[in-house]
Design a protein around this motif. Structure first.
Motif, PDB file in Angstrom:
ATOM      1  N   VAL A   1       0.915  -7.443  -4.785  1.00 14.64           N
ATOM      2  CA  VAL A   1       0.780  -8.765  -5.393  1.00 14.64           C
ATOM      3  C   VAL A   1       1.401  -9.829  -4.493  1.00 14.64           C
ATOM      4  O   VAL A   1       0.805 -10.887  -4.245  1.00 14.64           O
ATOM      5  CB  VAL A   1       1.438  -8.784  -6.783  1.00 14.64           C
ATOM      6  N   VAL A   2       2.600  -9.549  -4.000  1.00 16.74           N
ATOM      7  CA  VAL A   2       3.314 -10.528  -3.169  1.00 16.74           C
ATOM      8  C   VAL A   2       2.569 -10.786  -1.865  1.00 16.74           C
ATOM      9  O   VAL A   2       2.454 -11.941  -1.412  1.00 16.74           O
ATOM     10  CB  VAL A   2       4.753 -10.046  -2.895  1.00 16.74           C
ATOM     11  N   LEU A   3       2.030  -9.722  -1.248  1.00 16.26           N
ATOM     12  CA  LEU A   3       1.291  -9.903  -0.001  1.00 16.26           C
ATOM     13  C   LEU A   3       0.028 -10.730  -0.220  1.00 16.26           C
ATOM     14  O   LEU A   3      -0.282 -11.632   0.568  1.00 16.26           O
ATOM     15  CB  LEU A   3       0.934  -8.544   0.604  1.00 16.26           C
ATOM     16  N   GLY A   4      -0.718 -10.403  -1.289  1.00 16.02           N
ATOM     17  CA  GLY A   4      -1.924 -11.169  -1.575  1.00 16.02           C
ATOM     18  C   GLY A   4      -1.617 -12.623  -1.855  1.00 16.02           C
ATOM     19  O   GLY A   4      -2.304 -13.535  -1.370  1.00 16.02           O
ATOM     20  N   LEU A   5      -0.562 -12.854  -2.634  1.00 10.84           N
ATOM     21  CA  LEU A   5      -0.140 -14.220  -2.916  1.00 10.84           C
ATOM     22  C   LEU A   5       0.301 -14.914  -1.630  1.00 10.84           C
ATOM     23  O   LEU A   5       0.003 -16.094  -1.411  1.00 10.84           O
ATOM     24  CB  LEU A   5       1.005 -14.218  -3.930  1.00 10.84           C
ATOM     25  N   GLY A   6       0.986 -14.181  -0.774  1.00  8.55           N
ATOM     26  CA  GLY A   6       1.430 -14.750   0.496  1.00  8.55           C
ATOM     27  C   GLY A   6       0.264 -15.233   1.350  1.00  8.55           C
ATOM     28  O   GLY A   6       0.341 -16.294   1.979  1.00  8.55           O
ATOM     29  N   GLY A   7      -0.820 -14.444   1.371  1.00 10.80           N
ATOM     30  CA  GLY A   7      -2.001 -14.869   2.109  1.00 10.80           C
ATOM     31  C   GLY A   7      -2.556 -16.173   1.572  1.00 10.80           C
ATOM     32  O   GLY A   7      -2.927 -17.078   2.339  1.00 10.80           O
ATOM     33  N   GLY A   8      -2.614 -16.303   0.236  1.00 14.78           N
ATOM     34  CA  GLY A   8      -3.080 -17.540  -0.356  1.00 14.78           C
ATOM     35  C   GLY A   8      -2.171 -18.711  -0.047  1.00 14.78           C
ATOM     36  O   GLY A   8      -2.629 -19.817   0.238  1.00 14.78           O
ATOM     37  N   LEU A   9      -0.856 -18.457  -0.058  1.00 17.45           N
ATOM     38  CA  LEU A   9       0.103 -19.525   0.219  1.00 17.45           C
ATOM     39  C   LEU A   9       0.013 -20.006   1.671  1.00 17.45           C
ATOM     40  O   LEU A   9       0.156 -21.196   1.945  1.00 17.45           O
ATOM     41  CB  LEU A   9       1.521 -19.039  -0.089  1.00 17.45           C
TER      42      LEU A   9
ATOM     43  N   GLY B   1      -2.491  -6.617   1.007  1.00 17.05           N
ATOM     44  CA  GLY B   1      -2.043  -6.653  -0.382  1.00 17.05           C
ATOM     45  C   GLY B   1      -2.979  -5.904  -1.310  1.00 17.05           C
ATOM     46  O   GLY B   1      -2.542  -5.153  -2.188  1.00 17.05           O
ATOM     47  N   SER B   2      -4.294  -6.059  -1.115  1.00 15.87           N
ATOM     48  CA  SER B   2      -5.265  -5.357  -1.953  1.00 15.87           C
ATOM     49  C   SER B   2      -5.159  -3.846  -1.774  1.00 15.87           C
ATOM     50  O   SER B   2      -5.206  -3.084  -2.744  1.00 15.87           O
ATOM     51  CB  SER B   2      -6.685  -5.827  -1.624  1.00 15.87           C
ATOM     52  N   LEU B   3      -5.004  -3.404  -0.531  1.00 16.27           N
ATOM     53  CA  LEU B   3      -4.898  -1.967  -0.269  1.00 16.27           C
ATOM     54  C   LEU B   3      -3.601  -1.392  -0.843  1.00 16.27           C
ATOM     55  O   LEU B   3      -3.598  -0.290  -1.416  1.00 16.27           O
ATOM     56  CB  LEU B   3      -4.983  -1.707   1.236  1.00 16.27           C
ATOM     57  N   LEU B   4      -2.509  -2.143  -0.705  1.00 18.38           N
ATOM     58  CA  LEU B   4      -1.236  -1.684  -1.265  1.00 18.38           C
ATOM     59  C   LEU B   4      -1.300  -1.615  -2.786  1.00 18.38           C
ATOM     60  O   LEU B   4      -0.811  -0.667  -3.399  1.00 18.38           O
ATOM     61  CB  LEU B   4      -0.105  -2.643  -0.864  1.00 18.38           C
ATOM     62  N   PHE B   5      -1.920  -2.614  -3.389  1.00 21.45           N
ATOM     63  CA  PHE B   5      -2.029  -2.628  -4.849  1.00 21.45           C
ATOM     64  C   PHE B   5      -2.852  -1.446  -5.331  1.00 21.45           C
ATOM     65  O   PHE B   5      -2.519  -0.786  -6.314  1.00 21.45           O
ATOM     66  CB  PHE B   5      -2.662  -3.941  -5.312  1.00 21.45           C
ATOM     67  N   GLN B   6      -3.931  -1.157  -4.630  1.00 20.23           N
ATOM     68  CA  GLN B   6      -4.775  -0.033  -5.016  1.00 20.23           C
ATOM     69  C   GLN B   6      -4.023   1.289  -4.853  1.00 20.23           C
ATOM     70  O   GLN B   6      -4.107   2.179  -5.703  1.00 20.23           O
ATOM     71  CB  GLN B   6      -6.045  -0.011  -4.172  1.00 20.23           C
ATOM     72  N   ARG B   7      -3.243   1.397  -3.789  1.00 24.14           N
ATOM     73  CA  ARG B   7      -2.456   2.621  -3.577  1.00 24.14           C
ATOM     74  C   ARG B   7      -1.392   2.765  -4.675  1.00 24.14           C
ATOM     75  O   ARG B   7      -1.163   3.860  -5.195  1.00 24.14           O
ATOM     76  CB  ARG B   7      -1.792   2.578  -2.205  1.00 24.14           C
ATOM     77  N   GLY B   8      -0.760   1.653  -5.026  1.00 20.01           N
ATOM     78  CA  GLY B   8       0.249   1.698  -6.071  1.00 20.01           C
ATOM     79  C   GLY B   8      -0.328   2.020  -7.426  1.00 20.01           C
ATOM     80  O   GLY B   8       0.371   2.542  -8.308  1.00 20.01           O
ATOM     81  N   ALA B   9      -1.621   1.740  -7.613  1.00 15.63           N
ATOM     82  CA  ALA B   9      -2.253   2.010  -8.898  1.00 15.63           C
ATOM     83  C   ALA B   9      -2.338   3.498  -9.191  1.00 15.63           C
ATOM     84  O   ALA B   9      -2.453   3.909 -10.334  1.00 15.63           O
ATOM     85  CB  ALA B   9      -3.649   1.389  -8.940  1.00 15.63           C
ATOM     86  N   ARG B  10      -2.296   4.334  -8.183  1.00 13.06           N
ATOM     87  CA  ARG B  10      -2.403   5.774  -8.394  1.00 13.06           C
ATOM     88  C   ARG B  10      -1.261   6.319  -9.235  1.00 13.06           C
ATOM     89  O   ARG B  10      -1.400   7.308  -9.934  1.00 13.06           O
ATOM     90  CB  ARG B  10      -2.422   6.497  -7.042  1.00 13.06           C
ATOM     91  N   ALA B  11      -0.123   5.630  -9.130  1.00 16.60           N
ATOM     92  CA  ALA B  11       1.054   6.126  -9.858  1.00 16.60           C
ATOM     93  C   ALA B  11       1.140   5.571 -11.280  1.00 16.60           C
ATOM     94  O   ALA B  11       2.004   5.959 -12.053  1.00 16.60           O
ATOM     95  CB  ALA B  11       2.330   5.752  -9.097  1.00 16.60           C
ATOM     96  N   ALA B  12       0.257   4.611 -11.586  1.00 12.92           N
ATOM     97  CA  ALA B  12       0.341   3.964 -12.897  1.00 12.92           C
ATOM     98  C   ALA B  12      -0.468   4.733 -13.920  1.00 12.92           C
ATOM     99  O   ALA B  12      -1.632   4.981 -13.732  1.00 12.92           O
ATOM    100  CB  ALA B  12      -0.177   2.524 -12.795  1.00 12.92           C
ATOM    101  N   THR B  13       0.157   5.115 -15.005  1.00 12.10           N
ATOM    102  CA  THR B  13      -0.540   5.798 -16.090  1.00 12.10           C
ATOM    103  C   THR B  13      -0.426   4.930 -17.332  1.00 12.10           C
ATOM    104  O   THR B  13       0.646   4.802 -17.907  1.00 12.10           O
ATOM    105  CB  THR B  13       0.085   7.175 -16.366  1.00 12.10           C
ATOM    106  N   LEU B  14      -1.558   4.329 -17.705  1.00 13.66           N
ATOM    107  CA  LEU B  14      -1.540   3.377 -18.801  1.00 13.66           C
ATOM    108  C   LEU B  14      -2.553   3.791 -19.853  1.00 13.66           C
ATOM    109  O   LEU B  14      -3.526   4.468 -19.563  1.00 13.66           O
ATOM    110  CB  LEU B  14      -1.899   1.975 -18.282  1.00 13.66           C
ATOM    111  N   PRO B  15      -2.352   3.366 -21.102  1.00 12.95           N
ATOM    112  CA  PRO B  15      -3.298   3.706 -22.157  1.00 12.95           C
ATOM    113  C   PRO B  15      -4.632   3.002 -21.929  1.00 12.95           C
ATOM    114  O   PRO B  15      -4.701   1.987 -21.252  1.00 12.95           O
ATOM    115  CB  PRO B  15      -2.633   3.176 -23.428  1.00 12.95           C
TER     116      PRO B  15
END
Length: 314
Positions: A139-147, A294-308
């Motif tokens: 999120v921070v990297l993607g936001l940084g690109g926009g900034l 940022g998009s690639l990192l976010f997608q990689r981090g999503a693997r660990a997220a288990t949500l309903p």
């Protein structure tokens, strides 16, 4: 209490399908702003142009939903969804269309990079998203690109600062829309049907604004050949954009969806430079690298997220 099937708020593996949707939706979002700029240059009434394009796209999607025999449940819940989701879509888009001549297509595209952080914060607070360091880094990297792009663009902008500040209020409304669509996703609603509802609700929201701000100008959309061509193009862009917008939200949730803004920021800047002749901002390559990383990192981090996969609402 009613059990409502909701889109996934964070898929364990969004995968290539979600990434492809992200790139497609972000690019079409940027393209829609470019068409808006061209329509403005052609003398189209801006709010009316947006309203009719939304209505046209909504009717096309509703027709496709009927032809494909998707569930078309017209009730109090879907009416609420159409009006609220439509308003949360239409108002920032109307502001973008009105402000585009003052700040340029590039700056408008850049403003769409910021909803990701607001959406992520809201999602964490509402427990739709878990606090994961890797996802936060994305999120921070993607936001940084926009900034990076926003700072460069704002520095060379000749428009009044008030317009720039007004445009920067758009991300909050967009983020609220991202969260609302997830929490209030009607049970059994298909992306095709819900996209149609949202677009038609957005057109209804804009009708009083069109009548108040642009009285008697609606015929211009159909009497000028150049404007009519652009109107057809914009309606086509909206049809593709918002169908896959809902597909992406169902696949990967509101925070992943909000990354489209960062993609639109880069693609919109490229279109503004290459097609509209705007000056290229400094550090464009750095911004693009930050957004992609940022998009690639976010997608990689999503693997660990288990949500309903379902939410319970009243």
């Amino acid at each position: 209490m009613t059990k409502v099937t909701a889109p996934r708020k964070g898929s364990p593996r969004p995968g290539l399908r979600a990434l492809g949707c992200l790139l497609l939706v972000g690019s079409f979002l940027a393209l829609s702003l470019t068409v808006a700029k061209l329509a403005d240059d052609a003398g189209a009434p801006r709010v009316s142009f947006l309203m009719v394009a939304m209505a046209g796209a909504g009717l096309v999607l509703m027709g496709l939903a009927a032809l494909r025999r998707r569930p078309l449940a017209f009730n109090r819940r879907t009416l609420e969804y159409a009006l609220v989701a439509g308003a949360l879509l239409a108002l920032p888009n109307a502001l973008a269309f009105v402000a585009i001549r003052h700040v340029g297509a590039g700056f408008i595209s850049l403003s769409f990079a910021f909803p990701i952080l607001i959406t992520w914060v809201l999602a964490v607070c509402l427990k739709l998203e878990r606090l994961r360091p890797l996802r936060l880094s994305g999120v921070v990297l993607g936001l940084g690109g926009g900034l990076v792009l926003a700072a460069a663009k704002a520095g060379g902008m000749n428009a009044a600062p008030g317009w720039a500040l007004l445009v920067m209020a758009m991300p909050l409304v967009i983020a609220l829309g991202n969260i609302y669509r997830t929490l209030r996703w009607p049970e059994g609603g298909s992306p095709l049907f819900l996209a149609a509802l949202m677009l038609l609700g957005g057109a209804i929201t804009l009708l009083p604004l069109s009548l108040a701000l642009e009285p008697g100008q609606l015929p211009v959309l159909f009497s000028r050949e150049a404007v009519l061509r652009l109107l057809v193009v914009e309606a086509t862009v909206f049809t593709v954009l918002y169908l896959f917008y809902f597909v992406l939200q169902r696949l990967a949730g509101p925070v992943y969806l909000s990354q489209i803004g960062a993609v639109a920021a880069v693609v919109g800047t490229l279109i503004a430079v290459l097609a509209l002749g705007e000056a290229p901002p400094p550090n464009l390559g750095l911004a693009a690298l930050l957004v992609v990383s940022g998009s690639l990192l976010f997608q990689r981090g999503a693997r660990a997220a288990t949500l309903p996969t379902a939410a319970t609402t009243t």
